[in-house]
Design an enzyme around this catalytic site. Sequence first.
Site, PDB file in Angstrom:
ATOM      1  N   ARG A 181       0.841  -1.214   0.000  1.00  0.00           N
ATOM      2  CA  ARG A 181       0.000   0.000   0.000  1.00  0.00           C
ATOM      3  C   ARG A 181       0.872   1.258   0.000  1.00  0.00           C
ATOM      4  O   ARG A 181       0.545   2.254  -0.658  1.00  0.00           O
ATOM      5  CB  ARG A 181      -0.941  -0.013   1.218  1.00  0.00           C
ATOM      6  CG  ARG A 181      -2.012  -1.102   1.088  1.00  0.00           C
ATOM      7  CD  ARG A 181      -2.972  -1.087   2.242  1.00  0.00           C
ATOM      8  NE  ARG A 181      -3.763   0.138   2.307  1.00  0.00           N
ATOM      9  CZ  ARG A 181      -4.484   0.515   3.355  1.00  0.00           C
ATOM     10  NH1 ARG A 181      -4.527  -0.256   4.434  1.00  0.00           N
ATOM     11  NH2 ARG A 181      -5.187   1.627   3.340  1.00  0.00           N
ATOM     12  N   ILE A 235      -5.237   6.771   5.717  1.00  0.00           N
ATOM     13  CA  ILE A 235      -3.832   6.784   6.107  1.00  0.00           C
ATOM     14  C   ILE A 235      -2.968   7.312   4.969  1.00  0.00           C
ATOM     15  O   ILE A 235      -1.756   7.412   5.121  1.00  0.00           O
ATOM     16  CB  ILE A 235      -3.372   5.392   6.609  1.00  0.00           C
ATOM     17  CG1 ILE A 235      -3.536   4.314   5.538  1.00  0.00           C
ATOM     18  CG2 ILE A 235      -4.164   5.006   7.864  1.00  0.00           C
ATOM     19  CD1 ILE A 235      -2.943   2.948   5.954  1.00  0.00           C
ATOM     20  N   ASP A 236      -3.586   7.659   3.841  1.00  0.00           N
ATOM     21  CA  ASP A 236      -2.811   8.277   2.757  1.00  0.00           C
ATOM     22  C   ASP A 236      -2.523   9.738   3.093  1.00  0.00           C
ATOM     23  O   ASP A 236      -3.056  10.290   4.057  1.00  0.00           O
ATOM     24  CB  ASP A 236      -3.544   8.129   1.408  1.00  0.00           C
ATOM     25  CG  ASP A 236      -4.848   8.932   1.345  1.00  0.00           C
ATOM     26  OD1 ASP A 236      -4.812  10.153   1.587  1.00  0.00           O
ATOM     27  OD2 ASP A 236      -5.910   8.333   1.036  1.00  0.00           O
ATOM     28  N   HIS A 281      -6.706   7.347  12.100  1.00  0.00           N
ATOM     29  CA  HIS A 281      -6.284   5.949  11.927  1.00  0.00           C
ATOM     30  C   HIS A 281      -4.800   5.840  11.573  1.00  0.00           C
ATOM     31  O   HIS A 281      -4.352   4.803  11.082  1.00  0.00           O
ATOM     32  CB  HIS A 281      -7.134   5.265  10.843  1.00  0.00           C
ATOM     33  CG  HIS A 281      -8.558   5.038  11.274  1.00  0.00           C
ATOM     34  ND1 HIS A 281      -9.543   4.585  10.420  1.00  0.00           N
ATOM     35  CD2 HIS A 281      -9.173   5.206  12.482  1.00  0.00           C
ATOM     36  CE1 HIS A 281     -10.691   4.491  11.076  1.00  0.00           C
ATOM     37  NE2 HIS A 281     -10.498   4.871  12.329  1.00  0.00           N
ATOM     38  N   THR A 307     -17.290   8.011   3.355  1.00  0.00           N
ATOM     39  CA  THR A 307     -17.094   6.936   4.345  1.00  0.00           C
ATOM     40  C   THR A 307     -18.406   6.178   4.511  1.00  0.00           C
ATOM     41  O   THR A 307     -19.481   6.782   4.554  1.00  0.00           O
ATOM     42  CB  THR A 307     -16.567   7.486   5.692  1.00  0.00           C
ATOM     43  OG1 THR A 307     -16.550   6.409   6.654  1.00  0.00           O
ATOM     44  CG2 THR A 307     -17.382   8.648   6.242  1.00  0.00           C
ATOM     45  N   SER A 308     -18.295   4.859   4.610  1.00  0.00           N
ATOM     46  CA  SER A 308     -19.499   4.017   4.615  1.00  0.00           C
ATOM     47  C   SER A 308     -20.214   4.030   5.958  1.00  0.00           C
ATOM     48  O   SER A 308     -21.335   3.529   6.066  1.00  0.00           O
ATOM     49  CB  SER A 308     -19.135   2.579   4.234  1.00  0.00           C
ATOM     50  OG  SER A 308     -18.235   2.057   5.189  1.00  0.00           O
ATOM     51  N   LEU A 333     -21.129   8.453  -2.451  1.00  0.00           N
ATOM     52  CA  LEU A 333     -21.634   7.942  -3.715  1.00  0.00           C
ATOM     53  C   LEU A 333     -23.058   7.421  -3.564  1.00  0.00           C
ATOM     54  O   LEU A 333     -23.864   7.476  -4.483  1.00  0.00           O
ATOM     55  CB  LEU A 333     -20.696   6.804  -4.159  1.00  0.00           C
ATOM     56  CG  LEU A 333     -20.564   6.473  -5.623  1.00  0.00           C
ATOM     57  CD1 LEU A 333     -20.326   7.714  -6.459  1.00  0.00           C
ATOM     58  CD2 LEU A 333     -19.435   5.478  -5.811  1.00  0.00           C
TER      59      LEU A 333
HETATM   60  N1  APR Z   1     -17.004   9.616  -4.198  1.00  0.00           N
HETATM   61  C1  APR Z   1     -17.706   9.574  -3.033  1.00  0.00           C
HETATM   62  N2  APR Z   1     -17.872   8.445  -2.317  1.00  0.00           N
HETATM   63  C2  APR Z   1     -17.318   7.316  -2.793  1.00  0.00           C
HETATM   64  C3  APR Z   1     -16.598   7.284  -4.008  1.00  0.00           C
HETATM   65  C4  APR Z   1     -16.445   8.508  -4.717  1.00  0.00           C
HETATM   66  N3  APR Z   1     -15.767   8.587  -5.871  1.00  0.00           N
HETATM   67  N4  APR Z   1     -16.191   6.015  -4.225  1.00  0.00           N
HETATM   68  C5  APR Z   1     -16.635   5.296  -3.194  1.00  0.00           C
HETATM   69  N5  APR Z   1     -17.327   6.060  -2.333  1.00  0.00           N
HETATM   70  C6  APR Z   1     -17.964   5.678  -1.065  1.00  0.00           C
HETATM   71  C7  APR Z   1     -18.535   4.282  -1.051  1.00  0.00           C
HETATM   72  O1  APR Z   1     -19.870   4.289  -1.544  1.00  0.00           O
HETATM   73  C8  APR Z   1     -18.466   3.913   0.432  1.00  0.00           C
HETATM   74  O2  APR Z   1     -19.664   4.219   1.102  1.00  0.00           O
HETATM   75  O3  APR Z   1     -16.964   5.677  -0.069  1.00  0.00           O
HETATM   76  C9  APR Z   1     -17.329   4.785   0.972  1.00  0.00           C
HETATM   77  C10 APR Z   1     -16.077   4.020   1.384  1.00  0.00           C
HETATM   78  O4  APR Z   1     -16.394   3.185   2.448  1.00  0.00           O
HETATM   79  P1  APR Z   1     -15.342   2.152   3.055  1.00  0.00           P
HETATM   80  O5  APR Z   1     -14.687   1.378   1.972  1.00  0.00           O
HETATM   81  O6  APR Z   1     -16.016   1.390   4.121  1.00  0.00           O
HETATM   82  O7  APR Z   1     -14.196   3.105   3.666  1.00  0.00           O
HETATM   83  P2  APR Z   1     -14.192   3.888   5.048  1.00  0.00           P
HETATM   84  O8  APR Z   1     -15.549   4.264   5.454  1.00  0.00           O
HETATM   85  O9  APR Z   1     -13.167   4.948   4.927  1.00  0.00           O
HETATM   86  O10 APR Z   1     -13.650   2.782   6.029  1.00  0.00           O
HETATM   87  C11 APR Z   1     -13.452   3.131   7.379  1.00  0.00           C
HETATM   88  O11 APR Z   1     -12.500   0.999   7.758  1.00  0.00           O
HETATM   89  O12 APR Z   1     -11.177  -0.849   7.430  1.00  0.00           O
HETATM   90  C12 APR Z   1     -11.246   0.393   7.884  1.00  0.00           C
HETATM   91  O13 APR Z   1      -9.424   1.480   8.683  1.00  0.00           O
HETATM   92  C13 APR Z   1     -10.191   1.362   7.521  1.00  0.00           C
HETATM   93  O14 APR Z   1     -10.293   3.764   7.749  1.00  0.00           O
HETATM   94  C14 APR Z   1     -10.965   2.623   7.235  1.00  0.00           C
HETATM   95  C15 APR Z   1     -12.281   2.377   7.925  1.00  0.00           C
END
Ligand code: APR
Length: 250
Positions: free
Chosen positions: A66, A102-103, A118, A186-187, A213
């Site tokens: 990564r 973490i980027d 994180h 964030t999801s 999204l």
């Molecule tokens: N624009 C806006 N939203 C987007 C895009 C985009 N181009 N692409 C994807 N998404 C949304 C997705 O629909 C999803 O809901 O970003 C969200 C990403 O969710 P996750 O993959 O769950 O990431 P995150 O919420 O950052 O995860 C939280 O989980 O495993 C851990 O430590 C890791 O910090 C991370 C934490």
Amino acid sequence: MTMTIPSLDPQSLIVILTGAGISKESGLDTFRCAGGIWAQYDLEDVATPQGFLRNPQLVHGFYNGRRAGLLDKEIQPNAAHKALAHLEQAWPGGVLLVTQNIDDLHERGGSQNIIHMHGELLKIRCEHCHTITEWREDLGLETVCGACQRKGGMRPHVVWFGEMPLQMAEIGEALQKCGLFLSIGTSGHVYPAAGFVSDVQQRGHGHCIEMNLEPTAGQSLFDDHIYGLASEVVPDFVQKLLATLPQACA
Ligand code: APR
């Protein structure tokens, strides 16, 4: 989609939470989307202290990959990162950016007031002496700590599942006083970040907007929702919010 712009006192603090979705259009994988990082790896193996104890080489390999990916010259901040930096520079009441990422794309996009709750991929930490060091190379069991000269104790400076996220007191204070809370990309599956919206709502004031999204796990807790690509909706929102400032501030 019509975008609702809250009427906000220019002196009020804005807290922004970001997640992997904001970096997706820069070329970095999210975690929970189809084919995302947790579809490729078991998080118990690569993102827990127990996984690191069991198989440190596997964990180092995961983060080395990564880290190298992040340093690829193709990976650059996108319009959403840059718009948040512009908001920080222009908003009178201040902006605190709390990222789960973490980027370093927020920094490269120009943001300065950032909490990496994180941790950071481009830093490592010694488990013997706790010194944190900037790091852009591969990391392994042979890596020697530059501070205490011991080897075998170096780990990525990231927060694994089961560990306490960083700077929670500062984040809590900001959530208690912000006038606007934005959650971007964030999801809403991982706590404590997923609970920030409730912390703001429990105060009884403070406007909460989700930008993603698609609807997220906590969507019902937000006052407004803006769905679309971060690189489009974030700059648009920032531009419209800044347009609400009295001329002297803008
Ligand atoms: N624009 C806006 N939203 C987007 C895009 C985009 N181009 N692409 C994807 N998404 C949304 C997705 O629909 C999803 O809901 O970003 C969200 C990403 O969710 P996750 O993959 O769950 O990431 P995150 O919420 O950052 O995860 C939280 O989980 O495993 C851990 O430590 C890791 O910090 C991370 C934490």
